[in-house]
Design an enzyme around this catalytic site. Sequence first.
Site, PDB file in Angstrom:
ATOM      1  N   ILE A 127     -10.836   9.429   3.911  1.00 59.78           N
ATOM      2  CA  ILE A 127     -12.098   9.490   3.126  1.00 59.78           C
ATOM      3  C   ILE A 127     -12.336   7.984   2.687  1.00 59.78           C
ATOM      4  O   ILE A 127     -13.538   7.786   2.543  1.00 59.78           O
ATOM      5  CB  ILE A 127     -11.839  10.443   1.853  1.00 59.78           C
ATOM      6  CG1 ILE A 127     -11.349  11.730   2.109  1.00 59.78           C
ATOM      7  CG2 ILE A 127     -13.218  10.335   1.145  1.00 59.78           C
ATOM      8  CD1 ILE A 127     -12.202  12.809   2.753  1.00 59.78           C
ATOM      9  N   GLY A 128     -11.291   7.406   2.208  1.00 63.09           N
ATOM     10  CA  GLY A 128     -11.649   5.959   1.918  1.00 63.09           C
ATOM     11  C   GLY A 128     -12.006   5.666   0.639  1.00 63.09           C
ATOM     12  O   GLY A 128     -12.554   4.713   0.235  1.00 63.09           O
ATOM     13  N   CYS A 154      -2.649   0.510  -2.114  1.00 61.35           N
ATOM     14  CA  CYS A 154      -3.676  -0.341  -1.725  1.00 61.35           C
ATOM     15  C   CYS A 154      -3.205  -1.732  -1.504  1.00 61.35           C
ATOM     16  O   CYS A 154      -2.213  -2.130  -2.428  1.00 61.35           O
ATOM     17  CB  CYS A 154      -5.051  -0.376  -2.271  1.00 61.35           C
ATOM     18  SG  CYS A 154      -4.934  -1.001  -3.814  1.00 61.35           S
ATOM     19  N   LYS A 157       1.523   6.341  -9.633  1.00 55.02           N
ATOM     20  CA  LYS A 157       1.175   6.980  -8.453  1.00 55.02           C
ATOM     21  C   LYS A 157       2.146   6.250  -7.289  1.00 55.02           C
ATOM     22  O   LYS A 157       1.512   5.571  -6.559  1.00 55.02           O
ATOM     23  CB  LYS A 157      -0.053   7.496  -7.996  1.00 55.02           C
ATOM     24  CG  LYS A 157       0.185   8.542  -7.165  1.00 55.02           C
ATOM     25  CD  LYS A 157      -1.281   9.520  -6.983  1.00 55.02           C
ATOM     26  CE  LYS A 157      -1.261  10.578  -5.682  1.00 55.02           C
ATOM     27  NZ  LYS A 157      -2.470  11.371  -5.747  1.00 55.02           N
TER      28      LYS A 157
END
Length: 307
Positions: free
Chosen positions: A80-81, A139, A173
């Site tokens: 999905i990005g 990321c 997370k």
Amino acid sequence: MTPPAACAGPVDFCGVELAHPIINASGTFDAIAARRAFGDALLENFPFAAFVSKTVTVAPRQGNPPPRLWELPAGLMNSIGLPNKGLDGYLAHDLPELARLPVPLIVNVMGFSRDEVSRLVTAFAERDEVAALELNVSCPNVETGLVMGADPAEVARLLSAVRPLTGKPLIVKLTPNASDVPAVAVAAAREGASAVSLINTIRGMAVHPRTGEPWLGGATGGVSGPAVRAIALAQVRSVADAVDIPVIGMGGVTDGRHAHDLIGAGATLVAVGTESFRDPSAGGRIASELALAADASHHSGRGLAKL
Ligand SMILES: Cc1cc2nc3c(=O)[nH]c(=O)nc-3n(C[C@H](O)[C@H](O)[C@H](O)COP(=O)(O)O)c2cc1C
């Protein structure tokens, strides 16, 4: 591995009172769209004990080019990005709507540098509507090229920058795409993380049956759903054994037994992700099943057989 009998009741999570231990996994339940579809019935019977928003970044993002999904024999792969309206758009449009939900709001944020994460944390620190923050560290840091959540030292530097910026609970997370996930959790806890959550999706790839090129627009994607459950269970247990802070377990939960297993492995809360696409009321069902399992195992020691 036997969870306490009361594992399905109210939970104090880092000072936030929750009615039960089932929450949603970020990016898998659009509460604003669900409110439009189901009206006030959603608020009267909200499926989760807290609502976790999808990831918010500083700048708006379109997300990845299509195709964005690939169905697996036992799960889903997405690229999905992280499309989102960006910080200003979220504050103006999404936050007021999400603040009307009948449960505490956890905002999930991601930055491409420590400065960006600091900006996001500072912006939400002063918002009373926000009960806690979840840092998505899956990321790369544009300054170092390292995936923040894959490296204990990167996570420690990030936490030491953002921890002083808010008194709200900070949940890190964790990414499963790391060589030593417990080491990352220990580094986060040492620098003041209030809790850790795991697992995020596991990197995968699918090939277009005719062209031989990657199917997904983003080339690779994140695998989720039942396919990752055994991995989630093992990682949750190894992280819970390594840290003293609460753990939010997720990955492939589709029924109360899976939630019970994650709690037995050391999770305080359990998040439901991919299953909500199949059944938007899955959170409530899983919370009820967990309560039955906990109650039955308390009375007979054989509660899990009922699921
Ligand atoms: C379609 C989709 C979108 C997701 N979006 C996000 C996101 O915005 N932020 C995030 O931290 N995790 C995101 N995730 C990961 C989930 O929160 C969760 O960690 C993962 O899917 C494992 O749980 P599950 O197997 O129950 O889905 C997404 C997962 C899926 C399937």
